[in-house]
Write an enzyme that holds these catalytic residues in place. Sequence first.
Site, PDB file in Angstrom:
ATOM      1  N   GLU A 316      26.549  83.544 -19.274  1.00  0.00           N
ATOM      2  CA  GLU A 316      25.194  83.968 -18.949  1.00  0.00           C
ATOM      3  C   GLU A 316      24.709  84.968 -20.003  1.00  0.00           C
ATOM      4  O   GLU A 316      25.356  85.996 -20.229  1.00  0.00           O
ATOM      5  CB  GLU A 316      25.183  84.600 -17.541  1.00  0.00           C
ATOM      6  N   ASP A 362      22.305  74.542 -16.627  1.00  0.00           N
ATOM      7  CA  ASP A 362      21.083  74.850 -15.862  1.00  0.00           C
ATOM      8  C   ASP A 362      20.187  75.738 -16.734  1.00  0.00           C
ATOM      9  O   ASP A 362      19.970  76.909 -16.435  1.00  0.00           O
ATOM     10  CB  ASP A 362      21.461  75.559 -14.551  1.00  0.00           C
ATOM     11  N   CYS A 389      14.588  72.188 -14.943  1.00  0.00           N
ATOM     12  CA  CYS A 389      13.288  72.552 -14.381  1.00  0.00           C
ATOM     13  C   CYS A 389      12.164  72.060 -15.290  1.00  0.00           C
ATOM     14  O   CYS A 389      11.022  72.462 -15.128  1.00  0.00           O
ATOM     15  CB  CYS A 389      13.205  74.073 -14.201  1.00  0.00           C
TER      16      CYS A 389
HETATM   17  C1  SAM Z   1      17.349  78.421 -14.654  1.00  0.00           C
HETATM   18  S1  SAM Z   1      18.347  79.868 -14.677  1.00  0.00           S
HETATM   19  C2  SAM Z   1      19.740  79.293 -13.789  1.00  0.00           C
HETATM   20  C3  SAM Z   1      20.690  80.331 -13.268  1.00  0.00           C
HETATM   21  C4  SAM Z   1      21.699  79.867 -12.222  1.00  0.00           C
HETATM   22  N1  SAM Z   1      22.338  78.625 -12.585  1.00  0.00           N
HETATM   23  C5  SAM Z   1      21.037  79.754 -10.869  1.00  0.00           C
HETATM   24  O1  SAM Z   1      20.814  78.635 -10.418  1.00  0.00           O
HETATM   25  O2  SAM Z   1      20.753  80.779 -10.249  1.00  0.00           O
HETATM   26  C6  SAM Z   1      18.830  79.940 -16.325  1.00  0.00           C
HETATM   27  C7  SAM Z   1      19.760  81.079 -16.671  1.00  0.00           C
HETATM   28  O3  SAM Z   1      20.178  80.926 -18.024  1.00  0.00           O
HETATM   29  C8  SAM Z   1      20.177  82.186 -18.652  1.00  0.00           C
HETATM   30  N2  SAM Z   1      20.032  81.898 -20.077  1.00  0.00           N
HETATM   31  C9  SAM Z   1      18.901  81.733 -20.795  1.00  0.00           C
HETATM   32  N3  SAM Z   1      19.196  81.356 -22.052  1.00  0.00           N
HETATM   33  C10 SAM Z   1      20.552  81.293 -22.129  1.00  0.00           C
HETATM   34  C11 SAM Z   1      21.473  80.958 -23.160  1.00  0.00           C
HETATM   35  N4  SAM Z   1      21.048  80.599 -24.368  1.00  0.00           N
HETATM   36  N5  SAM Z   1      22.781  80.977 -22.883  1.00  0.00           N
HETATM   37  C12 SAM Z   1      23.234  81.319 -21.646  1.00  0.00           C
HETATM   38  N6  SAM Z   1      22.413  81.671 -20.630  1.00  0.00           N
HETATM   39  C13 SAM Z   1      21.094  81.644 -20.867  1.00  0.00           C
HETATM   40  C14 SAM Z   1      19.039  82.946 -18.016  1.00  0.00           C
HETATM   41  O4  SAM Z   1      19.228  84.345 -18.147  1.00  0.00           O
HETATM   42  C15 SAM Z   1      19.130  82.466 -16.571  1.00  0.00           C
HETATM   43  O5  SAM Z   1      19.983  83.285 -15.826  1.00  0.00           O
END
Ligand code: SAM
Length: 431
Positions: A316, A362, A389
């Site tokens: 994350e 995700d 999404c």
């Molecule tokens: C759509 S959310 C999904 C979070 C989790 N799977 C949930 O359902 O609650 C996307 C997540 O990816 C994280 N994120 C964004 N870019 C990222 C990256 N390049 N690598 C890892 N995490 C990332 C964001 O901070 C966010 O927490």
Amino acid sequence: MFEFTAQKLVYGGDALGYHQGRTVLVPRALPGERVAAEEVRTAKGVVHARPLRVLVASPDRVDPPCPYFGRCGGCQYQHLGADLQTAYKRDILRETLRRLGRITWDRDIPLHAASSWQYRNQAELKVGRLGDGKVALGFFAAESHHLIPIDACLILSPRLDAILGELRRADWLSDLGGWSEIELAADDRDEEVRMALRAHRDPAGRPATQDGEQVAVKCLALPGVVSVAVERGRELRVFGKPSISYAAGDFVYQVSPGSFFQASRFLLAELAAAVTSEGSQSGAPPGGALALDLYAGVGLFTLPLARRFDRVIGVEANARSAADLAANAAAHRLSNIRAVPESAFDFLRRFAQTEPDLVVLDPPRAGVGFPSLKLLAGLAPKGIHYVSCHPPTLARDLAFLIERGYQLDSVELFDFFPHTFHIESVTRLSR
Ligand SMILES: C[S@@+](CC[C@H](N)C(=O)[O-])C[C@H]1O[C@@H](n2cnc3c(N)ncnc32)[C@H](O)[C@@H]1O
């Protein structure tokens, strides 16, 4: 002014048709409807128009219950019954996979839907000044920063809607004028609420709003509000509880200010079950030695995965979410979870162990993207579950994985945000 017949709904909420050989997009029209419209702008040869009158209405048209519909940018589909909205979303998902990913998916797309009202457990209320200088609270109009003052919102949870009703009273508005945005997030029972006040920025990008302690303490007296974060640039001060707890399925998740959590409250346990494969549409539940959860948030999927896999690595990029993920794993005594606070790309660049049993993706709307997908394909995971999404980036990413030898096993649609154009899906791939 011109007339045209809407042919189909496209991703984003508009209806598409043709006029004098040009493609026309217009909001709030339905397939088959004859509409009088007015051109607003042309971009890449496509005319974006405003509907003036529906000349021949579709039998599917219903009266939108919200008085702000058409002005507020939050909802696009209130003129269509919720069941038909989901049917159209299925068509749009299929069509996007075909058009942008050259993926023909003729099999069923099972649908997960819940109540179409009062579902949002999170909202970002905008604060601004109207033409007469008065402070107002509401949401932006579509594709603009024009503030539409709102008294009540039918898709907000009852608790959040009650807080909105309270905040728009004159005595509150005078306190809120110095802030640009107010975030509200309720827990699963719609009882406890976390608030965040975001400061205006001056032209140099520095926070222009003063302090905030007084207004934060006043906010703690609002019904249900237990935590108030004051965000001024990079500075974050929290008053009241440091986080709220959100129960979904068998787990309770700590969610702190600045951490990501899903914004719709009804289908969360179902989503987590589908992603971690309880209740799978595609046969045997996965399990095994190693699962990677690459955009893990506070661990919505990481925790249930830890019941099925010997080891789970949750990656994350957001430091606050990653800290919540580690705390949530510890609170549930899941010592087989490793929380890695870095980007998926940086993690994949270093990670040497090939053939994880399952990788959960995700990502935000931008999708995973080719640099990370190339590294991922090199690890050759046996299964990939992709939560999306944003269908256009999903189509792009799936096309890449299919080219690298993966097959698409199932596509499911979660209608998390009824009355809006948003389409959330879970796809499963194997090799
Ligand atoms: C759509 S959310 C999904 C979070 C989790 N799977 C949930 O359902 O609650 C996307 C997540 O990816 C994280 N994120 C964004 N870019 C990222 C990256 N390049 N690598 C890892 N995490 C990332 C964001 O901070 C966010 O927490």
